[in-house]
Design a protein around this motif. Structure first.
Motif, PDB file in Angstrom:
ATOM      1  N   LYS A 235     -23.269  25.595 -12.421  1.00 12.85           N
ATOM      2  CA  LYS A 235     -23.975  25.989 -13.644  1.00 12.85           C
ATOM      3  C   LYS A 235     -25.474  25.739 -13.515  1.00 12.85           C
ATOM      4  O   LYS A 235     -26.294  26.560 -13.959  1.00 12.85           O
ATOM      5  CB  LYS A 235     -23.417  25.230 -14.846  1.00 12.85           C
ATOM      6  CG  LYS A 235     -24.003  25.711 -16.170  1.00 12.85           C
ATOM      7  CD  LYS A 235     -23.339  25.035 -17.354  1.00 12.85           C
ATOM      8  CE  LYS A 235     -23.904  25.590 -18.664  1.00 12.85           C
ATOM      9  NZ  LYS A 235     -23.283  24.944 -19.844  1.00 12.85           N
ATOM     10  N   THR A 236     -25.845  24.619 -12.902  1.00  9.66           N
ATOM     11  CA  THR A 236     -27.268  24.325 -12.685  1.00  9.66           C
ATOM     12  C   THR A 236     -27.924  25.406 -11.846  1.00  9.66           C
ATOM     13  O   THR A 236     -29.046  25.850 -12.139  1.00  9.66           O
ATOM     14  CB  THR A 236     -27.426  22.957 -11.997  1.00  9.66           C
ATOM     15  OG1 THR A 236     -26.912  21.943 -12.855  1.00  9.66           O
ATOM     16  CG2 THR A 236     -28.887  22.671 -11.689  1.00  9.66           C
ATOM     17  N   ASN A 237     -27.250  25.860 -10.800  1.00 14.37           N
ATOM     18  CA  ASN A 237     -27.791  26.920  -9.948  1.00 14.37           C
ATOM     19  C   ASN A 237     -27.985  28.217 -10.721  1.00 14.37           C
ATOM     20  O   ASN A 237     -29.012  28.894 -10.579  1.00 14.37           O
ATOM     21  CB  ASN A 237     -26.871  27.162  -8.746  1.00 14.37           C
ATOM     22  CG  ASN A 237     -26.939  26.053  -7.723  1.00 14.37           C
ATOM     23  OD1 ASN A 237     -27.972  25.406  -7.566  1.00 14.37           O
ATOM     24  ND2 ASN A 237     -25.854  25.825  -7.010  1.00 14.37           N
ATOM     25  N   TYR A 238     -27.000  28.564 -11.552  1.00 11.99           N
ATOM     26  CA  TYR A 238     -27.104  29.792 -12.349  1.00 11.99           C
ATOM     27  C   TYR A 238     -28.260  29.715 -13.348  1.00 11.99           C
ATOM     28  O   TYR A 238     -29.048  30.652 -13.502  1.00 11.99           O
ATOM     29  CB  TYR A 238     -25.792  30.073 -13.076  1.00 11.99           C
ATOM     30  CG  TYR A 238     -24.793  30.792 -12.215  1.00 11.99           C
ATOM     31  CD1 TYR A 238     -24.894  32.158 -11.979  1.00 11.99           C
ATOM     32  CD2 TYR A 238     -23.751  30.101 -11.606  1.00 11.99           C
ATOM     33  CE1 TYR A 238     -23.995  32.816 -11.166  1.00 11.99           C
ATOM     34  CE2 TYR A 238     -22.848  30.751 -10.794  1.00 11.99           C
ATOM     35  CZ  TYR A 238     -22.973  32.108 -10.578  1.00 11.99           C
ATOM     36  OH  TYR A 238     -22.081  32.756  -9.767  1.00 11.99           O
ATOM     37  N   GLN A 241     -31.626  29.981 -11.409  1.00 18.69           N
ATOM     38  CA  GLN A 241     -31.946  31.279 -10.799  1.00 18.69           C
ATOM     39  C   GLN A 241     -32.115  32.396 -11.833  1.00 18.69           C
ATOM     40  O   GLN A 241     -32.878  33.334 -11.616  1.00 18.69           O
ATOM     41  CB  GLN A 241     -30.884  31.657  -9.773  1.00 18.69           C
ATOM     42  CG  GLN A 241     -30.940  30.806  -8.513  1.00 18.69           C
ATOM     43  CD  GLN A 241     -30.813  31.632  -7.247  1.00 18.69           C
ATOM     44  OE1 GLN A 241     -30.659  32.838  -7.252  1.00 18.69           O
ATOM     45  NE2 GLN A 241     -30.908  30.944  -6.128  1.00 18.69           N
ATOM     46  N   TYR A 242     -31.406  32.296 -12.954  1.00 21.44           N
ATOM     47  CA  TYR A 242     -31.513  33.341 -13.986  1.00 21.44           C
ATOM     48  C   TYR A 242     -32.465  32.945 -15.113  1.00 21.44           C
ATOM     49  O   TYR A 242     -32.418  33.534 -16.197  1.00 21.44           O
ATOM     50  CB  TYR A 242     -30.136  33.647 -14.564  1.00 21.44           C
ATOM     51  CG  TYR A 242     -29.277  34.520 -13.680  1.00 21.44           C
ATOM     52  CD1 TYR A 242     -29.525  35.885 -13.574  1.00 21.44           C
ATOM     53  CD2 TYR A 242     -28.230  33.979 -12.950  1.00 21.44           C
ATOM     54  CE1 TYR A 242     -28.739  36.696 -12.774  1.00 21.44           C
ATOM     55  CE2 TYR A 242     -27.433  34.779 -12.138  1.00 21.44           C
ATOM     56  CZ  TYR A 242     -27.696  36.136 -12.044  1.00 21.44           C
ATOM     57  OH  TYR A 242     -26.917  36.939 -11.248  1.00 21.44           O
ATOM     58  N   ALA A 243     -33.340  32.004 -14.864  1.00 17.95           N
ATOM     59  CA  ALA A 243     -34.217  31.464 -15.914  1.00 17.95           C
ATOM     60  C   ALA A 243     -35.051  32.535 -16.609  1.00 17.95           C
ATOM     61  O   ALA A 243     -35.289  32.455 -17.821  1.00 17.95           O
ATOM     62  CB  ALA A 243     -35.124  30.389 -15.324  1.00 17.95           C
ATOM     63  N   THR A 244     -35.508  33.540 -15.883  1.00 17.84           N
ATOM     64  CA  THR A 244     -36.412  34.542 -16.476  1.00 17.84           C
ATOM     65  C   THR A 244     -35.678  35.779 -16.998  1.00 17.84           C
ATOM     66  O   THR A 244     -36.320  36.737 -17.437  1.00 17.84           O
ATOM     67  CB  THR A 244     -37.469  34.989 -15.455  1.00 17.84           C
ATOM     68  OG1 THR A 244     -36.825  35.535 -14.301  1.00 17.84           O
ATOM     69  CG2 THR A 244     -38.343  33.816 -15.037  1.00 17.84           C
ATOM     70  N   LEU A 245     -34.338  35.768 -16.969  1.00 17.20           N
ATOM     71  CA  LEU A 245     -33.570  36.869 -17.558  1.00 17.20           C
ATOM     72  C   LEU A 245     -33.414  36.585 -19.043  1.00 17.20           C
ATOM     73  O   LEU A 245     -32.887  35.542 -19.439  1.00 17.20           O
ATOM     74  CB  LEU A 245     -32.204  36.977 -16.880  1.00 17.20           C
ATOM     75  CG  LEU A 245     -31.280  38.090 -17.374  1.00 17.20           C
ATOM     76  CD1 LEU A 245     -31.905  39.457 -17.153  1.00 17.20           C
ATOM     77  CD2 LEU A 245     -29.919  37.995 -16.690  1.00 17.20           C
ATOM     78  N   SER A 246     -33.851  37.529 -19.878  1.00 17.37           N
ATOM     79  CA  SER A 246     -33.981  37.242 -21.310  1.00 17.37           C
ATOM     80  C   SER A 246     -32.658  37.217 -22.069  1.00 17.37           C
ATOM     81  O   SER A 246     -32.276  36.184 -22.628  1.00 17.37           O
ATOM     82  CB  SER A 246     -34.934  38.254 -21.957  1.00 17.37           C
ATOM     83  OG  SER A 246     -34.479  39.584 -21.735  1.00 17.37           O
ATOM     84  N   ASP A 247     -31.936  38.322 -22.111  1.00 18.65           N
ATOM     85  CA  ASP A 247     -30.752  38.449 -22.968  1.00 18.65           C
ATOM     86  C   ASP A 247     -29.492  38.154 -22.158  1.00 18.65           C
ATOM     87  O   ASP A 247     -28.782  39.059 -21.717  1.00 18.65           O
ATOM     88  CB  ASP A 247     -30.698  39.860 -23.556  1.00 18.65           C
ATOM     89  CG  ASP A 247     -29.665  39.976 -24.667  1.00 18.65           C
ATOM     90  OD1 ASP A 247     -28.992  38.977 -24.967  1.00 18.65           O
ATOM     91  OD2 ASP A 247     -29.534  41.079 -25.234  1.00 18.65           O
ATOM     92  N   LYS A 248     -29.193  36.879 -21.977  1.00 16.36           N
ATOM     93  CA  LYS A 248     -28.081  36.499 -21.095  1.00 16.36           C
ATOM     94  C   LYS A 248     -27.192  35.435 -21.723  1.00 16.36           C
ATOM     95  O   LYS A 248     -27.632  34.647 -22.563  1.00 16.36           O
ATOM     96  CB  LYS A 248     -28.611  35.958 -19.769  1.00 16.36           C
ATOM     97  CG  LYS A 248     -29.391  34.647 -19.897  1.00 16.36           C
ATOM     98  CD  LYS A 248     -29.847  34.122 -18.548  1.00 16.36           C
ATOM     99  CE  LYS A 248     -30.606  32.817 -18.658  1.00 16.36           C
ATOM    100  NZ  LYS A 248     -31.919  32.966 -19.295  1.00 16.36           N
ATOM    101  N   THR A 249     -25.944  35.449 -21.303  1.00 17.03           N
ATOM    102  CA  THR A 249     -24.979  34.395 -21.601  1.00 17.03           C
ATOM    103  C   THR A 249     -24.346  33.984 -20.286  1.00 17.03           C
ATOM    104  O   THR A 249     -23.853  34.839 -19.537  1.00 17.03           O
ATOM    105  CB  THR A 249     -23.886  34.881 -22.568  1.00 17.03           C
ATOM    106  OG1 THR A 249     -24.490  35.310 -23.792  1.00 17.03           O
ATOM    107  CG2 THR A 249     -22.889  33.774 -22.852  1.00 17.03           C
ATOM    108  N   ILE A 250     -24.361  32.695 -19.985  1.00 16.11           N
ATOM    109  CA  ILE A 250     -23.750  32.190 -18.760  1.00 16.11           C
ATOM    110  C   ILE A 250     -22.474  31.443 -19.126  1.00 16.11           C
ATOM    111  O   ILE A 250     -22.499  30.523 -19.944  1.00 16.11           O
ATOM    112  CB  ILE A 250     -24.708  31.245 -17.998  1.00 16.11           C
ATOM    113  CG1 ILE A 250     -25.981  31.996 -17.588  1.00 16.11           C
ATOM    114  CG2 ILE A 250     -24.019  30.665 -16.766  1.00 16.11           C
ATOM    115  CD1 ILE A 250     -27.041  31.109 -16.957  1.00 16.11           C
ATOM    116  N   GLU A 251     -21.367  31.857 -18.554  1.00 15.14           N
ATOM    117  CA  GLU A 251     -20.084  31.187 -18.794  1.00 15.14           C
ATOM    118  C   GLU A 251     -19.463  30.814 -17.454  1.00 15.14           C
ATOM    119  O   GLU A 251     -19.322  31.656 -16.564  1.00 15.14           O
ATOM    120  CB  GLU A 251     -19.129  32.089 -19.583  1.00 15.14           C
ATOM    121  CG  GLU A 251     -19.631  32.392 -20.989  1.00 15.14           C
ATOM    122  CD  GLU A 251     -18.521  32.852 -21.905  1.00 15.14           C
ATOM    123  OE1 GLU A 251     -17.372  32.385 -21.725  1.00 15.14           O
ATOM    124  OE2 GLU A 251     -18.803  33.680 -22.783  1.00 15.14           O
TER     125      GLU A 251
END
Length: 279
Positions: A235-238, A241-251
């Motif tokens: 989860k930390t890696n995701y 790496q996706y820090a600058t993607l605006s409209d996201k949900t990480i599961e």
């Protein structure tokens, strides 16, 4: 001079031969909102067959396969960029709008690239265990310029006999799923791949750093991550790496390796359907 002319002629023939080979093939079914299904490295489009049967609602399904894999003829390098271009052309030529892309691994990389290039066309992304810069995880601090086709490692991979390559492929397959009955499936896909596409295509993937285009992606995005080696570390890696993607949900999906759709199929279908219904 005569040898030079022969060499140039052979080079031209090879280029013309490769240029006539498509980089992608598509199997289309259903009617409704278009969904582009992009498999991972060495995988055929048919990996999505079970996902399609479990989707709710009406969709038009576009199952994509790549050159050099699943018995498809290989193309010249650069492989990834040619596939990306043909996918963008495919969307434009078929006049697809409000597109959802579901991509696993490398398919998720292509999904990001396409969404960045066609922000008004790509509505939703579902990225399945896909990371924007694989090189940063595998080779921290190594710049893109250091990733080349002609390396001792690549030469070794190309020179392997069938038994040696099978042993390498088996180790990879075993590390990508918790389901023992799926290991042979993954192994056979790797063994079926064109060897140069396998070696040089993977080099193309190591060059990628899609973090630089994430700010161009406007699509609503669901990121499903495998909880491997641990759910906290993954989860930390995701998130990083996706820090600058605006409209996201990480599961994060528990008890899963790279092939989430194999390891946790019911939970995978549940998450995909919930995202598509609520979008």
């Amino acid at each position: 001079m005569r040898n030079l002319k022969i060499t140039l002629l052979l080079f031209t023939i090879v280029n013309l031969t490769f240029s006539q080979v498509p980089a992608i093939s598509a199997e289309v079914s259903g009617n409704g909102s278009p969904i582009l299904f992009l498999p991972g490295f060495t995988n055929p489009g048919s990996i999505w067959d079970q996902t399609v049967t479990h989707l709710q609602g009406e969709q038009q399904h576009h199952l994509i396969s790549y050159a050099g894999f699943d018995g498809n003829a290989p193309i010249a390098m650069p492989w990834y960029d040619t596939i990306k271009k043909e996918l963008i052309d495919y969307i434009k030529e078929n006049e697809l709008m409000n597109v959802t892309i579901i991509g696993h691994s490398m398919g998720g990389n292509l999904a990001i690239d396409i969404a960045a290039a066609l922000p008004d066309t790509i509505k939703n992304l579902i990225l399945v265990d896909s990371i924007p810069c694989m090189r940063e995880l595998m080779m921290p601090g190594v710049p893109e310029s250091h990733i080349q086709y002609e390396t001792p490692y690549n030469k070794q991979m190309l020179a392997m006999n069938d038994d040696q390559f099978r042993q390498t492929a088996m180790m990879m397959a075993q590390n990508m799923t918790n389901k023992k009955d799926k290991v042979d499936t993954l192994l056979n896909w790797i063994l079926k791949a064109d060897r140069e596409t396998y070696v040089y295509g993977y080099t193309d993937l190591l060059k990628l750093d899609l973090r630089r285009v994430l700010d161009k992606v406007t699509a609503k995005t669901l990121i499903l991550g495998a909880a491997f080696p641990t759910i906290e570390m993954a989860k930390t890696n995701y998130e990083k790496q996706y820090a600058t993607l605006s409209d996201k949900t990480i599961e994060m999906i528990p008890d899963s390796k790279h092939f989430i759709m194999f390891d946790q199929p019911e939970l995978f279908y549940e998450k995909v359907n919930a995202f598509l219904i609520n979008e």
